[in-house]
Design a protein around this motif. Structure first.
Motif, PDB file in Angstrom:
ATOM      1  N   UNK A   3       0.851  -1.192   0.000  1.00 48.87           N
ATOM      2  CA  UNK A   3       0.000   0.000   0.000  1.00 48.87           C
ATOM      3  C   UNK A   3       0.881   1.234   0.000  1.00 48.87           C
ATOM      4  N   UNK A   4       0.504   2.247  -0.712  1.00 48.30           N
ATOM      5  CA  UNK A   4       1.266   3.498  -0.675  1.00 48.30           C
ATOM      6  C   UNK A   4       1.163   4.128   0.698  1.00 48.30           C
ATOM      7  N   UNK A   5       2.251   4.665   1.233  1.00 52.59           N
ATOM      8  CA  UNK A   5       2.207   5.284   2.566  1.00 52.59           C
ATOM      9  C   UNK A   5       1.133   6.347   2.682  1.00 52.59           C
ATOM     10  N   UNK A   6       0.872   7.086   1.630  1.00 48.23           N
ATOM     11  CA  UNK A   6      -0.153   8.130   1.687  1.00 48.23           C
ATOM     12  C   UNK A   6      -1.527   7.582   1.987  1.00 48.23           C
ATOM     13  N   UNK A   7      -1.798   6.370   1.499  1.00 43.90           N
ATOM     14  CA  UNK A   7      -3.107   5.757   1.763  1.00 43.90           C
ATOM     15  C   UNK A   7      -3.279   5.466   3.246  1.00 43.90           C
ATOM     16  N   UNK A   8      -2.269   4.904   3.870  1.00 41.39           N
ATOM     17  CA  UNK A   8      -2.361   4.588   5.294  1.00 41.39           C
ATOM     18  C   UNK A   8      -2.445   5.850   6.141  1.00 41.39           C
ATOM     19  N   UNK A   9      -1.727   6.894   5.745  1.00 39.95           N
ATOM     20  CA  UNK A   9      -1.822   8.164   6.471  1.00 39.95           C
ATOM     21  C   UNK A   9      -3.241   8.710   6.417  1.00 39.95           C
ATOM     22  N   UNK A  10      -3.834   8.655   5.230  1.00 40.00           N
ATOM     23  CA  UNK A  10      -5.199   9.151   5.081  1.00 40.00           C
ATOM     24  C   UNK A  10      -6.176   8.294   5.875  1.00 40.00           C
ATOM     25  N   UNK A  11      -5.952   6.968   5.876  1.00 44.63           N
ATOM     26  CA  UNK A  11      -6.826   6.066   6.627  1.00 44.63           C
ATOM     27  C   UNK A  11      -6.773   6.367   8.116  1.00 44.63           C
ATOM     28  N   UNK A  12      -5.575   6.562   8.629  1.00 41.62           N
ATOM     29  CA  UNK A  12      -5.441   6.881  10.057  1.00 41.62           C
ATOM     30  C   UNK A  12      -6.047   8.239  10.377  1.00 41.62           C
ATOM     31  N   UNK A  13      -5.925   9.186   9.441  1.00 34.80           N
ATOM     32  CA  UNK A  13      -6.469  10.528   9.660  1.00 34.80           C
ATOM     33  C   UNK A  13      -7.994  10.500   9.716  1.00 34.80           C
ATOM     34  N   UNK A  14      -8.595   9.666   8.866  1.00 34.84           N
ATOM     35  CA  UNK A  14     -10.058   9.624   8.813  1.00 34.84           C
ATOM     36  C   UNK A  14     -10.670   8.767   9.912  1.00 34.84           C
ATOM     37  N   UNK A  15      -9.906   7.814  10.449  1.00 39.33           N
ATOM     38  CA  UNK A  15     -10.439   6.893  11.455  1.00 39.33           C
ATOM     39  C   UNK A  15     -10.411   7.550  12.832  1.00 39.33           C
ATOM     40  N   UNK A  16     -11.486   7.394  13.562  1.00 36.51           N
ATOM     41  CA  UNK A  16     -11.537   7.876  14.948  1.00 36.51           C
ATOM     42  C   UNK A  16     -11.170   6.705  15.854  1.00 36.51           C
ATOM     43  N   UNK A  17      -9.991   6.775  16.470  1.00 39.38           N
ATOM     44  CA  UNK A  17      -9.531   5.669  17.304  1.00 39.38           C
ATOM     45  C   UNK A  17     -10.476   5.432  18.477  1.00 39.38           C
ATOM     46  N   UNK A  18     -11.022   6.522  19.047  1.00 41.88           N
ATOM     47  CA  UNK A  18     -11.932   6.346  20.188  1.00 41.88           C
ATOM     48  C   UNK A  18     -13.198   5.604  19.776  1.00 41.88           C
ATOM     49  N   UNK A  19     -13.680   5.826  18.541  1.00 41.31           N
ATOM     50  CA  UNK A  19     -14.846   5.081  18.075  1.00 41.31           C
ATOM     51  C   UNK A  19     -14.502   3.627  17.810  1.00 41.31           C
ATOM     52  N   UNK A  20     -13.333   3.371  17.226  1.00 37.94           N
ATOM     53  CA  UNK A  20     -12.907   1.987  16.971  1.00 37.94           C
ATOM     54  C   UNK A  20     -12.746   1.232  18.287  1.00 37.94           C
ATOM     55  N   UNK A  21     -12.051   1.836  19.250  1.00 37.55           N
ATOM     56  CA  UNK A  21     -11.829   1.190  20.542  1.00 37.55           C
ATOM     57  C   UNK A  21     -13.126   1.112  21.338  1.00 37.55           C
ATOM     58  N   UNK A  22     -13.978   2.134  21.178  1.00 40.34           N
ATOM     59  CA  UNK A  22     -15.221   2.199  21.955  1.00 40.34           C
ATOM     60  C   UNK A  22     -16.147   1.023  21.725  1.00 40.34           C
ATOM     61  N   UNK A  23     -15.967   0.296  20.623  1.00 42.41           N
ATOM     62  CA  UNK A  23     -16.796  -0.889  20.376  1.00 42.41           C
ATOM     63  C   UNK A  23     -16.401  -2.059  21.278  1.00 42.41           C
ATOM     64  N   UNK A  24     -15.229  -1.953  21.891  1.00 45.68           N
ATOM     65  CA  UNK A  24     -14.714  -3.076  22.679  1.00 45.68           C
ATOM     66  C   UNK A  24     -14.581  -2.773  24.171  1.00 45.68           C
ATOM     67  N   UNK A  25     -14.687  -1.514  24.563  1.00 45.78           N
ATOM     68  CA  UNK A  25     -14.462  -1.161  25.963  1.00 45.78           C
ATOM     69  C   UNK A  25     -15.596  -0.293  26.483  1.00 45.78           C
ATOM     70  N   UNK A  26     -15.640  -0.150  27.793  1.00 46.35           N
ATOM     71  CA  UNK A  26     -16.553   0.784  28.452  1.00 46.35           C
ATOM     72  C   UNK A  26     -15.711   1.912  29.040  1.00 46.35           C
ATOM     73  N   UNK A  27     -15.892   3.121  28.529  1.00 48.45           N
ATOM     74  CA  UNK A  27     -15.064   4.245  28.964  1.00 48.45           C
ATOM     75  C   UNK A  27     -15.321   4.598  30.432  1.00 48.45           C
ATOM     76  N   UNK A  28     -14.287   5.020  31.101  1.00 50.68           N
ATOM     77  CA  UNK A  28     -14.394   5.508  32.476  1.00 50.68           C
ATOM     78  C   UNK A  28     -14.773   6.989  32.413  1.00 50.68           C
ATOM     79  N   UNK A  29     -16.021   7.303  32.750  1.00 47.33           N
ATOM     80  CA  UNK A  29     -16.525   8.676  32.609  1.00 47.33           C
ATOM     81  C   UNK A  29     -15.793   9.652  33.518  1.00 47.33           C
ATOM     82  N   UNK A  30     -15.274   9.183  34.647  1.00 44.33           N
ATOM     83  CA  UNK A  30     -14.606  10.091  35.585  1.00 44.33           C
ATOM     84  C   UNK A  30     -13.234  10.529  35.079  1.00 44.33           C
TER      85      UNK A  30
END
Length: 645
Positions: A3-30
Motif C-alpha cells: 500500500x502506498x504510505x499516503x493511503x495509510x496516512x489518510x486512513x489513520x487521519x479519517x479513522x476515529x480511534x476512540x470510536x474503533x476502541x469504543x466498540x470493545x471497551x466501556x469508557x471511564x466517565x470520571x
C-alpha cells in the motif's frame, strides 16, 4: 499487497480511534475527557478492574499502563478481531468510505504522489502570500483591512493573492522545476482546450489555504475581487489530496481549541471563521462551499459531541439549518447532537462580531437552541392549526421526522418533547375577540346560599366541579385518557392544581398510562391529588367508588365534558344575543337562545341510555312494558287458581 504510505496516512487521519476502541471497551466517565480526545478504560487485552488503558484520539495512538500494549487503529483491529494487517486495513477503509487501491505489485516502488502534491501545495501557499505584498494586490489589502484584518492577522491565516494573470502560478512552479502533472494534479492549473499552455485556476482572487487535520495544505478557497465575477467564492477542484465533502476549514486549530474547552462553532464561510477565531472563538470551522455532508458531520462529532451551528440570519441560512436537521436525525446518538445559534436577520457571524463585538456572539451561543426546537419551529412557524385536519397533518409530519431517529431512547425523548411543545401550542387559552357573557341581574342571595359549595367556588363553580370529576375519573382509570385527549386540551382549569394535573395527564397518560400516578407524585407531590380527592362531589362520583370500571369511567368523563361544552355554548349564545338586542330584535335571537338552552338541558340530563320500553296507561302514565307483562301474567295465574276455574 503493498500500500502506498499516503493511503495509510489518510486512513489513520479519517479513522476515529476512540470510536474503533469504543466498540470493545466501556469508557471511564470520571477519567475521560471526550472534548480533548483523552479517553480511559479497562484494558481489553488483559483482565483488570482499573482504567489503565489510554486512548489519545487526536494523535491516534493507544497505550496500556498495565500490559504495555500500544498501537494505532489498524493494530487495535488486528489484535481484537484476530485478522491480518490487510484485513484490518480493509475493515477500516469500509468504515471510513475509502476505496482500497488496486493490487499493484510495483506499488512499493512508486513514489508517494500524495506527498509530492502536498509539497507543491506548500510552494503555492508561499507564492500567494508573496503576491499579497505586491502593488497589484493593493485593492485586496484594502478589502482585508476593511474586514478588520491587519497584516499580522493575514500572516496568521496565511492569506494570499492570485494575480490577474493567466499563467502566473504555472510559470512560477515550472520555473521551480515542478512537473506539469503535479501542478495539474494539485488543481492549481487547468489544461487549455485550445492546445496552448495550461492556465491558472485562480486569478484576481484573495486566497485562503485549506489545511487538513494534520496541517497539510490540501486546497485553496479564492474570493473574487471583481464584483462581476460569476463565482464570488471558488474552491480548488477535487484532487487526490482534496475531498470537499470530507474536509473542514480550520479543522486542526479548531480541534485543538475545542480540546481546551471552547465550544465548536460551525459557520458558513472563511471570513466568518476568521472573524470568530480572531474574536476569541478559536474552535470555529466551516464547510467548503456546500451544505454540511454526513462525513463532515461525523468529523464535527469527533471534535465535539454538540457543535453549535451558527448560520446567517436569512432565509438561505435557515434553509441550510433545516437541511442539516434532516441529515442529522438518523445519526443521533446519546450525548451526540447539534445546537443552533441563529444570527440576527441580515447578519452573519462576521457582521455581528465586527458591529457588536464578542459579547454579542457569546450571548447568541448561550441561547443556542436544541435541534428538536428548530424542528418544531420548521413545522409550525407561520402556520395556523384551526382545524382537526391541520393538526393531524402536523402530527403526521412530526411523526415521520421522529421515525428517522434510529436510537430508540432518543426517539422516545424526542416524542415526549414534541408532545410538550404540542401541548403548549394547543393548550386552552382565551380566544381573542370572544364576547363577555351577558349577566342577568340577580336578587341578593340568602345566607344559606352564600354558604353553599357552589357559591364558595365563585362564578366558575360549575366548571370547577365538573373539571374536578373529569380529572379524578381519568387519573383513576388512565387507560381512557387517549380517548378524551381533545376534551382535556380544552379544559380551562382556573385552579392551578387542576391545570397541573391536566398537564400531567396529557404528557404521560396517553402513551404510558401505568406510570401516570408515579409521574404525578414525582413532579407534583401528593398535595394536588389529596386536594382533588378531598372534594365531596369527587368522593361520591360512581366511577371512583368502583375502581377499574373502565366503562363507568368513560361514561362519566363523556357526560361531564358534554355538559361543560353545552354550558359554554349557551354562555356564548347569550353573549351574542345580548349584543344583538342592542339593535333591532327579531325572532332569530329567540330561536337561537331556545336551541342553546335545549342543548344545555339535554346535556344536563344523564346521557346514559335508557333502553327500557314503555307503554302508556289509560291515565296517560308511562308503564314499563316488562313490568306490565309480568303483572298481567301474575293476574292470569291468580284467576286460574280460583275455585271453579
Amino acid at each position: 499487497m503493498s500500500l502506498p504510505p499516503g493511503f495509510l496516512d489518510e486512513l489513520r487521519s479519517r479513522s476515529s480511534l476512540s470510536q474503533v476502541v469504543g466498540r470493545k471497551v466501556m469508557w471511564d466517565a470520571r477519567k475521560s475527557n471526550q472534548g480533548k480526545g483523552d479517553m480511559w478504560a479497562p484494558c481489553p487485552f488483559h483482565h483488570e478492574k482499573t482504567a489503565s488503558f489510554h486512548v489519545d484520539d487526536r494523535k491516534g495512538f493507544y497505550y496500556c499502563f498495565g500490559c504495555h500494549a500500544k498501537g494505532d487503529a489498524i493494530s487495535f483491529v488486528r489484535e481484537t478481531e484476530n485478522v491480518s494487517f490487510m484485513e484490518a486495513v480493509e475493515i477500516l477503509a469500509r468504515e471510513t468510505g475509502m476505496t482500497m487501491p488496486a493490487r499493484d505489485p510495483k506499488a512499493q516502488e512508486k513514489a508517494d504522489k500524495r506527498t509530492q502534491l502536498a509539497d507543491v501545495m506548500e510552494q503555492a501557499v508561499q507564492f500567494f502570500r508573496l503576491q499579497l505584498k505586491t502593488g497589484a494586490a493593493a485593492p485586496a489589502r484594502d478589502y482585508l483591512a476593511g474586514r478588520g484584518l491587519d497584516v499580522a492577522a493575514c500572516d496568521r491565516w496565511e492569506i494570499g493573492f492570485a494575480a490577474d494573470a493567466w499563467q502566473a502560478m504555472w510559470d512560477h512552479l515550472r520555473g521551480k522545476s515542478v512537473a506539469e502533472e503535479l501542478i495539474l494534479g494539485c488543481g492549481l492549473a487547468k489544461p487549455s482546450t485550445k492546445g496552448g499552455k495550461p492556465y491558472d485556476t485562480f486569478r484576481n482572487r484573495i486566497m485562503f489555504p485549506i489545511r487538513d487535520a494534520r496541517g497539510r495544505c490540501i486546497a485553496f478557497g479564492g474570493r473574487a475581487m471583481d464584483p462581476n465575477d460569476n463565482a464570488k467564492y471558488l474552491n480548488s477542484p477535487e484532487t487526490e489530496l482534496f475531498d470537499k465533502g470530507r474536509s473542514l476549514y480550520n479543522h486542526g486549530p479548531a480541534r485543538t481549541a475545542a480540546g481546551k474547552g471552547q465550544p465548536l462553532i460551525v459557520a458558513e464561510g472563511y471570513m466568518d471563521v476568521i472573524a470568530l477565531a480572531e474574536g476569541g472563538f478559536g474552535a470555529s470551522v466551516a464547510p467548503l462551499g456546500t451544505a454540511v455532508t454526513e462525513n463532515q458531520l461525523q468529523l464535527l462529532w469527533r471534535i465535539s459531541p454538540e457543535p453549535i451551528i451558527a448560520l446567517d440570519g436569512d432565509k438561505a441560512g435557515l434553509r441550510a439549518a433545516m437541511r442539516l436537521i434532516d441529515l442529522a436525525l438518523p445519526l443521533l446518538e446519546a450525548g451526540q447532537s447539534l445546537r443552533f445559534a441563529l444570527m440576527p436577520e441580515g447578519q452573519d457571524p462576521d457582521d455581528l462580531i465586527r458591529s457588536e463585538g464578542a459579547p454579542a456572539v457569546q450571548k447568541l451561543l448561550d441561547q443556542a437552541i436544541p435541534m428538536v426546537k428548530l424542528l418544531w419551529q420548521r413545522e409550525t412557524e407561520g402556520k395556523t392549526f384551526d382545524s382537526p385536519e391541520r393538526k393531524a397533518a402536523l402530527d403526521k409530519a412530526l411523526r415521520e421526522k421522529i421515525k428517522l431517529i434510529r436510537d430508540p431512547s432518543i426517539r422516545s425523548h424526542y416524542g415526549q418533547e414534541i408532545k410538550d411543545l404540542r401541548w403548549q401550542l394547543f393548550r386552552a387559552r382565551p380566544q381573542s375577540g370572544r364576547k363577555t357573557p351577558w349577566k342577568q341581574p340577580q336578587n341578593a342571595p340568602t345566607p344559606g346560599a352564600k354558604s353553599s359549595l357552589l357559591a364558595a367556588a365563585g362564578e366558575g363553580a360549575e366548571e370547577h366541579l365538573r373539571e374536578a370529576v373529569i380529572l379524578a375519573a381519568i387519573i383513576a382509570t388512565p387507560e381512557i385518557a387517549a380517548e378524551f385527549e381533545r376534551g382535556l386540551e380544552d379544559l380551562s382549569c382556573a385552579d392551578p392544581d387542576h391545570a397541573a394535573l391536566r398537564d400531567m395527564i396529557l404528557r404521560h397518560a396517553i402513551d404510558a398510562p401505568t406510570t401516570l400516578r408515579a409521574e404525578i407524585d414525582a413532579n407534583l407531590g401528593p398535595a394536588p391529588l389529596e386536594k382533588l380527592h378531598g372534594l365531596r362531589h369527587v368522593a361520591i362520583t360512581p366511577c371512583l367508588r368502583k375502581p377499574g370500571d373502565v366503562e363507568m369511567a368513560q361514561m362519566t368523563v363523556a357526560e361531564e365534558l358534554a355538559k361543560l361544552q353545552a354550558r359554554r355554548g349557551l354562555s356564548a349564545e347569550i353573549a351574542d344575543a345580548a349584543e344583538d338586542l342592542t339593535g333591532v330584535a327579531d325572532e332569530a335571537v329567540t330561536w337561537r337562545l331556545a336551541q342553546a338552552a335545549e342543548a344545555r338541558n339535554r346535556a344536563t340530563r344523564s346521557q346514559q341510555e335508557d333502553t327500557t320500553e314503555y307503554e302508556t296507561g289509560e291515565n296517560g302514565a308511562r308503564i314499563n312494558r316488562d313490568e306490565r307483562t309480568a303483572f298481567d301474567a301474575l293476574l292470569d295465574k291468580i284467576s286460574y287458581s280460583k275455585p271453579g276455574r
